[in-house]
Design a protein around this motif. Structure first.
Motif: not given
Length: 362
Positions: A266, A329, A332, A335-336
């Motif tokens: 993160d 993963h 995450r 989110d990116y």
């Protein structure tokens, strides 16, 4: 029974003066390469064992992904790119011995202070704040990008490694990873021909953002598993580099977003923004023809493209390679992706993804 490959390795180590070294496996990655850590009379080294060949069998009617995406299929690119990096004062491992034909390298051991572990711990090994490690990572990229993009690099055995470009073949292959794997494995259905055409069409419109600005050599997997902290060294040499054999020529933004949107750790939004601002401020002074607005658009486009590729890579590793732990993963990565879609230039892509993909990732 000793395998033929093991006999080859033993002969290589004996010829390099390391025949009596103790050997133990090192944790591997998502590739076909294999590593061992060696010790001999208190000296460490790393054995890279990489028989040549594509990363996986090709699907019917297609070339292997590694060939389309310009992924290195033997040690030549690793040797050539590493020599270039060391010539810039960067800490790629020295090569103590090489049998390029057999795919065997005896490498300098850069230690165990992997960025990913240090990020988890929240500090460097000597108590350095994480921002110091991130700043060093940005400075390393600035040093790399200060050099002209090399068209070809010597391997050292009389051969030359022609550095590939981030061309349309690579670009389309990376886009297809999402369509080929995320749709059937995660969404439960194949991408339709219309979805494929629309998705590629959206990216045809975005490609000029990625191609804007000067070209540079980028390492492609510049993120926490491939970076080591060498705190006893000075300046940019404090960042140890591995896994750079797939380097391409393309946008300055690629490695920056790879680092600041780390697929495996993160990176809080505030840190990403602060370190991106540091890069922009420094690049405006240190890099020729740097355009901040164009860079930020390329950063968002490449960040989205990279996140979408990873959203296909994780289920591919699960389904094809039997490596389910990479699926952890996914949140995450999503989110990116959403961070990048906030850029106004990506509005049409955002609308399409919200309709066809993001509903499965609330």
């Amino acid at each position: 029974m000793t395998s033929k490959r093991e006999e080859t390795i033993r002969a290589f180590l004996a010829g390099a003066g390391w025949g009596k070294a103790t050997r133990r496996p090192l944790a591997g990655d998502a590739s076909t390469r294999r590593y061992e850590r060696l010790a001999l009379d208190g000296r460490p080294a790393v054995l890279m064992d990489w028989p040549s060949g594509p990363d996986a069998p090709a699907a019917p009617g297609r070339a292997a992904y590694s060939r389309i995406a310009h992924l290195a299929e033997d040690v030549r690119a690793f040797v050539a790119v590493g020599t270039h990096l060391r010539g810039l004062g960067l800490s790629a491992p020295e090569i103590h011995a090489a049998d390029i034909g057999q795919g065997l390298l005896l490498l300098e051991d850069l230690g165990d202070e992997v960025y990913g572990t240090l990020i988890e711990q929240g500090r460097g090994p000597a108590g350095e704040p994480l921002d110091e490690l991130y700043r060093a990572g940005i400075e390393t990229l600035l040093r790399l990008q200060s050099a002209p993009a090399p068209a070809a690099l010597p391997v050292g055995n009389g051969e030359v490694h022609a550095v590939p470009h981030f061309d349309d073949g690579v670009f389309r292959a990376e886009l297809d990873v999402l369509l080929d794997w995320h749709f059937p494995v995660v969404l439960g259905h194949e991408a339709t021909a219309q979805q494929r055409a629309d998705f590629h069409g959206l990216w045809s419109d975005l490609r000029p953002l990625i191609d804007a600005g000067p070209r540079t050599l980028f390492l492609r997997d510049y993120h926490s598993p491939n970076m080591l902290w060498l705190g006893a060294r000075q300046g940019v040499a404090r960042v140890g580099l591995i896994d750079y054999q797939d380097a391409l020529i393309g946008s300055r933004a690629y490695d920056v977003v790879s680092f600041l949107q780390d697929a495996r750790r993160d990176v809080p939004l505030a840190r990403e923004q602060a370190m991106r601002a540091l890069y922009v401020d420094r690049a405006a002074v240190e890099l020729p023809d740097f355009d901040a607005e164009g860079f930020l658009a390329a950063y968002a486009a490449l960040g989205a493209e990279r996140a979408l590729r990873l959203m296909g890579l994780w289920p591919r590793l699960l389904k094809r390679d039997g490596k389910p732990h990479y699926m952890a993963h996914m949140p995450r990565t999503v989110d990116y992706l959403r961070r990048n879609l906030a850029h106004p230039a990506l509005g049409s892509l955002k609308t399409w993804l919200e309709r066809h993909l993001l509903q499965a990732h609330p």
